[in-house]
Design a protein around this motif. Structure first.
Motif, short mmCIF file in Angstrom:
data_model
loop_
_atom_site.label_atom_id
_atom_site.label_comp_id
_atom_site.label_asym_id
_atom_site.label_seq_id
_atom_site.Cartn_x
_atom_site.Cartn_y
_atom_site.Cartn_z
N ASN A 163 115.22 68.53 65.53
CA ASN A 163 116.40 68.88 64.71
C ASN A 163 116.09 68.13 63.17
OD1 ASN A 163 117.51 70.31 66.60
ND2 ASN A 163 118.66 68.84 67.48
N SER A 164 115.10 67.25 63.06
CA SER A 164 114.92 66.64 61.80
C SER A 164 113.88 67.32 60.88
CB SER A 164 114.73 65.09 62.14
OG SER A 164 113.01 65.11 62.31
N LEU A 165 113.09 68.42 61.62
CA LEU A 165 112.03 68.98 60.93
C LEU A 165 112.64 69.84 59.78
CD1 LEU A 165 109.72 69.88 64.00
CD2 LEU A 165 109.17 68.22 62.36
N HIS A 166 111.56 70.03 58.70
CA HIS A 166 112.05 70.83 57.68
C HIS A 166 110.52 71.94 57.52
CE1 HIS A 166 115.61 68.91 56.38
NE2 HIS A 166 114.85 67.80 56.32
N GLU A 167 111.07 72.98 56.94
CA GLU A 167 109.90 74.08 56.96
C GLU A 167 108.78 73.51 56.03
OE1 GLU A 167 108.32 77.73 57.58
OE2 GLU A 167 110.18 77.23 58.36
N SER A 168 108.94 72.64 55.14
CA SER A 168 107.85 72.01 54.38
C SER A 168 106.89 71.23 55.20
CB SER A 168 108.23 71.39 53.17
OG SER A 168 109.20 70.27 53.61
N HIS A 169 107.47 70.65 56.31
CA HIS A 169 106.55 69.83 57.07
C HIS A 169 105.76 70.74 57.77
CE1 HIS A 169 110.33 67.37 57.49
NE2 HIS A 169 109.59 66.87 56.54
N LEU A 170 105.84 71.79 58.35
CA LEU A 170 104.90 72.83 59.25
C LEU A 170 103.68 73.22 58.54
CD1 LEU A 170 107.95 74.76 60.80
CD2 LEU A 170 107.04 72.80 61.33
N ASP A 171 103.58 73.31 57.27
CA ASP A 171 102.53 73.78 56.65
C ASP A 171 101.43 72.62 56.52
OD1 ASP A 171 103.12 76.59 56.84
OD2 ASP A 171 104.35 76.36 55.14
N GLN A 172 101.89 71.40 56.55
CA GLN A 172 100.89 70.37 56.18
C GLN A 172 100.11 70.24 57.27
OE1 GLN A 172 103.92 67.13 55.63
NE2 GLN A 172 103.47 67.18 53.48
N ARG A 173 98.78 69.40 57.20
CA ARG A 173 97.64 69.32 58.07
C ARG A 173 97.95 68.02 58.56
NH1 ARG A 173 94.31 73.32 58.53
NH2 ARG A 173 92.69 71.92 59.22
N LEU A 174 97.40 67.77 59.80
CA LEU A 174 97.99 66.49 60.36
C LEU A 174 96.49 65.84 60.78
CD1 LEU A 174 99.84 64.37 61.37
CD2 LEU A 174 99.64 65.48 63.69
N ARG A 175 96.15 64.69 60.40
CA ARG A 175 94.82 64.18 60.82
C ARG A 175 95.04 63.33 62.21
NH1 ARG A 175 92.96 62.47 54.96
NH2 ARG A 175 92.13 64.35 54.52
N TYR A 176 94.37 63.42 63.03
CA TYR A 176 94.70 62.61 64.30
C TYR A 176 93.40 61.96 65.04
CZ TYR A 176 94.36 66.94 66.84
OH TYR A 176 93.77 68.11 67.37
N HIS A 177 93.16 61.39 65.85
CA HIS A 177 92.01 61.31 66.71
C HIS A 177 92.43 61.72 68.19
CE1 HIS A 177 91.15 58.61 63.38
NE2 HIS A 177 89.94 59.16 63.68
N ASN A 178 91.27 62.48 68.78
CA ASN A 178 91.59 62.98 70.41
C ASN A 178 91.52 61.57 71.13
OD1 ASN A 178 88.76 62.53 70.64
ND2 ASN A 178 88.38 64.50 70.66
N MET A 179 91.44 61.85 72.48
CA MET A 179 91.53 60.63 73.41
C MET A 179 90.16 59.94 73.59
SD MET A 179 94.46 60.20 74.83
CE MET A 179 94.29 59.41 76.31
#
Length: 175
Positions: free
Chosen positions: A111-127
């Protein structure tokens, strides 16, 4: 329905279905819940633990999003699971309480998400520690699809154990 409304719907569906699954699982004995049923994660309890662990891993990754979601701050005190097959909670009562907390956190965060958040890319590391970078919206779709996939396995295991979960269709929550 726009993407934000879809994510909110999926968060509510996740919460609704988990309550139904946990209520159904609560009709079984501890022995029945822990019985190896030859599923991906062995037992009903093992599969429910996997779902909770997987959600925790993804939510901790989502907490690294540049938007710095305040709804995900409580996850900072929870260790990142080292193994998605571990039995983090050996009994349904404790797992259910944690699941209820986690599901409310997911709803609040969605419920806190905004449309602008969705098009960003997320960097992460897998397991395994390998870095990746993917579109955030695609990762959210994966997050909710993963939940649905393994809950489907749990509902099958519950049905085989003689427990009817009832309606599981997302359609029940769509106006």
């Amino acid at each position: 329905m726009n993407r934000i409304e879809h994510i909110a719907l999926m968060a509510h569906y996740n919460q609704w279905m988990n309550r139904k699954v946990y209520d159904a699982a609560g009709t079984l004995t501890d022995e029945e819940l822990a019985l190896d049923r030859k599923a991906f994660f062995g037992s009903i309890l093992g599969t429910l633990n996997h779902l909770m662990l997987g959600d925790t891993v993804w939510l901790k990754r989502f907490a690294e999003h540049p938007a710095d979601f305040s709804a995900l701050v409580p996850l900072r005190t929870i260790a990142t699971p080292a193994d998605l097959k571990q039995l983090a909670f050996a009994n349904l009562g404790e797992l259910s309480a944690h699941r209820t907390w986690l599901d409310q956190l997911i709803v609040d965060w969605a419920n806190s998400l905004h449309e602008s958040h969705l098009d960003q890319r997320l960097r992460y590391h897998n397991m395994r520690g390998v870095g990746a970078e993917k579109p955030f919206f695609g990762l959210l779709v994966h997050f909710f699809n993963h939940q649905t996939h393994h809950r489907g396995q749990v509902t099958t295991l519950l049905t085989q154990a003689g427990v009817d979960v009832g309606t599981t269709d997302l359609l029940a929550l769509i106006d």
